[in-house]
Design a protein around this motif. Structure first.
Motif, PDB file in Angstrom:
ATOM      1  N   VAL A  89       0.843  -1.205   0.000  1.00  0.00           N
ATOM      2  CA  VAL A  89       0.000   0.000   0.000  1.00  0.00           C
ATOM      3  C   VAL A  89       0.877   1.253   0.000  1.00  0.00           C
ATOM      4  CG1 VAL A  89      -1.692   1.339   1.303  1.00  0.00           C
ATOM      5  CG2 VAL A  89      -1.946  -1.141   1.118  1.00  0.00           C
ATOM      6  N   LEU A  90       1.915   1.263   0.814  1.00  0.00           N
ATOM      7  CA  LEU A  90       2.812   2.420   0.854  1.00  0.00           C
ATOM      8  C   LEU A  90       3.477   2.648  -0.495  1.00  0.00           C
ATOM      9  CD1 LEU A  90       4.516   2.007   4.351  1.00  0.00           C
ATOM     10  CD2 LEU A  90       2.865   3.753   3.672  1.00  0.00           C
ATOM     11  N   LEU A  91       3.955   1.575  -1.127  1.00  0.00           N
ATOM     12  CA  LEU A  91       4.598   1.723  -2.428  1.00  0.00           C
ATOM     13  C   LEU A  91       3.621   2.266  -3.468  1.00  0.00           C
ATOM     14  CD1 LEU A  91       6.828  -1.484  -2.591  1.00  0.00           C
ATOM     15  CD2 LEU A  91       7.607   0.895  -2.532  1.00  0.00           C
ATOM     16  N   CYS A  92       2.374   1.833  -3.411  1.00  0.00           N
ATOM     17  CA  CYS A  92       1.352   2.365  -4.329  1.00  0.00           C
ATOM     18  C   CYS A  92       1.150   3.866  -4.111  1.00  0.00           C
ATOM     19  CB  CYS A  92       0.037   1.622  -4.140  1.00  0.00           C
ATOM     20  SG  CYS A  92       0.030  -0.059  -4.799  1.00  0.00           S
ATOM     21  N   LEU A  93       1.140   4.288  -2.849  1.00  0.00           N
ATOM     22  CA  LEU A  93       0.992   5.710  -2.548  1.00  0.00           C
ATOM     23  C   LEU A  93       2.170   6.507  -3.090  1.00  0.00           C
ATOM     24  CD1 LEU A  93      -0.380   5.627   1.126  1.00  0.00           C
ATOM     25  CD2 LEU A  93      -1.660   6.017  -0.994  1.00  0.00           C
ATOM     26  N   PHE A  94       3.377   5.954  -2.972  1.00  0.00           N
ATOM     27  CA  PHE A  94       4.562   6.648  -3.488  1.00  0.00           C
ATOM     28  C   PHE A  94       4.497   6.769  -5.007  1.00  0.00           C
ATOM     29  CE2 PHE A  94       6.981   4.567   0.250  1.00  0.00           C
ATOM     30  CZ  PHE A  94       6.503   5.529   1.110  1.00  0.00           C
ATOM     31  N   LEU A  95       4.136   5.682  -5.674  1.00  0.00           N
ATOM     32  CA  LEU A  95       4.133   5.666  -7.133  1.00  0.00           C
ATOM     33  C   LEU A  95       3.044   6.571  -7.705  1.00  0.00           C
ATOM     34  CD1 LEU A  95       4.746   1.854  -7.726  1.00  0.00           C
ATOM     35  CD2 LEU A  95       6.353   3.725  -8.162  1.00  0.00           C
ATOM     36  N   THR A  96       1.870   6.550  -7.092  1.00  0.00           N
ATOM     37  CA  THR A  96       0.771   7.376  -7.610  1.00  0.00           C
ATOM     38  C   THR A  96       0.954   8.856  -7.279  1.00  0.00           C
ATOM     39  OG1 THR A  96      -0.514   6.907  -5.609  1.00  0.00           O
ATOM     40  CG2 THR A  96      -0.889   5.486  -7.523  1.00  0.00           C
ATOM     41  N   SER A  97       1.813   9.162  -6.306  1.00  0.00           N
ATOM     42  CA  SER A  97       2.044  10.561  -5.936  1.00  0.00           C
ATOM     43  C   SER A  97       3.351  11.102  -6.483  1.00  0.00           C
ATOM     44  CB  SER A  97       2.043  10.702  -4.404  1.00  0.00           C
ATOM     45  OG  SER A  97       0.835  10.246  -3.859  1.00  0.00           O
ATOM     46  N   GLU A  98       4.041  10.274  -7.261  1.00  0.00           N
ATOM     47  CA  GLU A  98       5.335  10.675  -7.832  1.00  0.00           C
ATOM     48  C   GLU A  98       6.275  11.170  -6.737  1.00  0.00           C
ATOM     49  OE1 GLU A  98       4.644  13.466 -10.950  1.00  0.00           O
ATOM     50  OE2 GLU A  98       3.527  12.050 -12.191  1.00  0.00           O
ATOM     51  N   ALA A  99       6.426  10.351  -5.712  1.00  0.00           N
ATOM     52  CA  ALA A  99       7.286  10.706  -4.583  1.00  0.00           C
ATOM     53  C   ALA A  99       8.747  10.797  -5.018  1.00  0.00           C
ATOM     54  CB  ALA A  99       7.138   9.674  -3.465  1.00  0.00           C
ATOM     55  N   HIS A 100       9.491  11.674  -4.340  1.00  0.00           N
ATOM     56  CA  HIS A 100      10.918  11.762  -4.598  1.00  0.00           C
ATOM     57  C   HIS A 100      11.628  10.585  -3.912  1.00  0.00           C
ATOM     58  CE1 HIS A 100      10.539  13.426  -0.588  1.00  0.00           C
ATOM     59  NE2 HIS A 100      11.845  13.318  -0.427  1.00  0.00           N
ATOM     60  N   LEU A 101      12.863  10.338  -4.306  1.00  0.00           N
ATOM     61  CA  LEU A 101      13.687   9.274  -3.732  1.00  0.00           C
ATOM     62  C   LEU A 101      12.972   7.922  -3.753  1.00  0.00           C
ATOM     63  CD1 LEU A 101      15.119  11.137  -0.569  1.00  0.00           C
ATOM     64  CD2 LEU A 101      16.250  10.759  -2.769  1.00  0.00           C
ATOM     65  N   ILE A 102      12.249   7.667  -4.838  1.00  0.00           N
ATOM     66  CA  ILE A 102      11.449   6.450  -4.895  1.00  0.00           C
ATOM     67  C   ILE A 102      12.300   5.204  -4.795  1.00  0.00           C
ATOM     68  CG2 ILE A 102      11.455   6.398  -7.425  1.00  0.00           C
ATOM     69  CD1 ILE A 102       8.550   5.346  -5.103  1.00  0.00           C
TER      70      ILE A 102
END
Length: 317
Positions: free
Chosen positions: A254-267
């Motif tokens: 779930v956390l990884l999905c949130l990062f990917l859909t929000s274009e998080a930095h330092l992915i």
């Protein structure tokens, strides 16, 4: 009780209440473990808030981080006190060596400290606004329902998985409280609690914490104790270990999905830390199942906790 043990017991009971209370905390709510854990949890929520609402990591954010960490520390201490009262008779039989069971610290001392913790929660919630105070009261109300075991104690205790889910839901609520605090500081207000991103983030952290609860209650057949309910007793060692892995993996996903859909930095750094945590959990479970010893099962919560810490760090950066 032997003479030397009785003399030692007498010496312990003659120590100051502060010393005895500190000894109790080290035994049942160790600040050396829980302070870093709550700091990481709040930091992870803060990271998600910055990601979602583009909130700056300014002085107000840092001060909020400190206040929200203290609120969580106070709240989970209250839960600990509730558990000590709820399980009072069972603990005397199953854990006669604990300080509370031996009378070194008494339940009345814990009740006084819990009222102090309630005052800390409400006092620290006030600067955030009335919405935060209402949120603090709401999680305390749920904790009271847990104390009464939702008024179906006998029925619920026969269903260890449902028991764990209903009691772990308090983590979901408390994480929402932290989201609300950061959201109020960021100017998002109550809209924070209507955001699906926030619910997903709270669910992910809830799953990670629940995985620790599962890890804490896994034993080998020869390590099971009468009167102590565990997931391994109900599901068997292998299935309980796989539940631990599945729950922790779901939280990370779930956390990884949130990062990917929000274009998080330092992915890649985030994913790398989580990958290390996942591999650590898999390797630990595999080693336990290949060579199931009572000691390895009792210590399973330690590598599981390290994995969760890596997930939270990956969320906070």
């Amino acid at each position: 009780m032997h003479g030397a043990a009785m003399d030692r017991e007498s010496l312990i009971k003659r120590e100051s209440l502060i010393s005895r209370f500190w000894a109790y905390l080290r035994e049942r709510y160790d600040p050396l473990q829980f302070v870093p854990f709550h700091l990481l949890t709040v930091a992870a929520v803060g990271g998600l808030v910055r990601l979602r609402f583009d909130a700056p990591a300014d002085a107000a954010h840092v001060l909020s981080h400190g206040a929200l960490t203290l609120i969580l520390l106070a709240f989970y201490f209250i839960l600990r006190v509730f558990d000590e009262h709820k399980d009072r008779e069972d603990d005397v039989r199953a854990h006669p060596d604990r300080l509370l069971s031996r009378g070194v610290v008494e339940h009345r001392h814990l009740r006084g400290a819990a009222w102090g913790a309630v005052a800390v929660m409400i006092g620290l919630a006030l600067p955030f606004g009335l919405a935060m105070v209402a949120g603090a009261v709401a999680v305390l109300a749920y904790a009271l329902l847990m104390l009464r075991e939702f008024f179906v104690a006998a029925w619920l205790r026969q269903r260890v998985v449902l028991y764990g889910l209903t009691h772990n839901a308090v983590v979901f609520l408390s994480v929402h409280l932290v989201f609300l605090g950061f959201g109020l500081v960021a100017g998002e207000g109550l809209a924070t609690l209507r955001d699906p991103f926030v619910h997903a983030g709270a669910l992910a952290i809830n799953l990670l914490v629940f995985s620790l609860e599962v890890a804490r209650k896994i034993r080998t057949p020869d390590g099971e104790r009468e009167g102590v309910e565990t997931y391994s007793r109900v599901l068997g060692l292998r299935k309980a270990a796989l539940v631990l892995l599945a729950v922790q993996s779901a939280g990370a996903a779930v956390l990884l999905c949130l990062f990917l859909t929000s274009e998080a930095h330092l992915i890649w750094a985030r994913a790398g830390l989580m990958g290390i945590g996942w591999v650590l959990t898999v390797a630990t479970i595999r080693a336990l199942l290949r060579r199931p010893t009572a000691t390895a099962a009792e210590r399973l919560v330690q590598p599981a906790g390290l994995s969760v810490a890596l997930y939270l760090i990956g969320t906070a950066i």
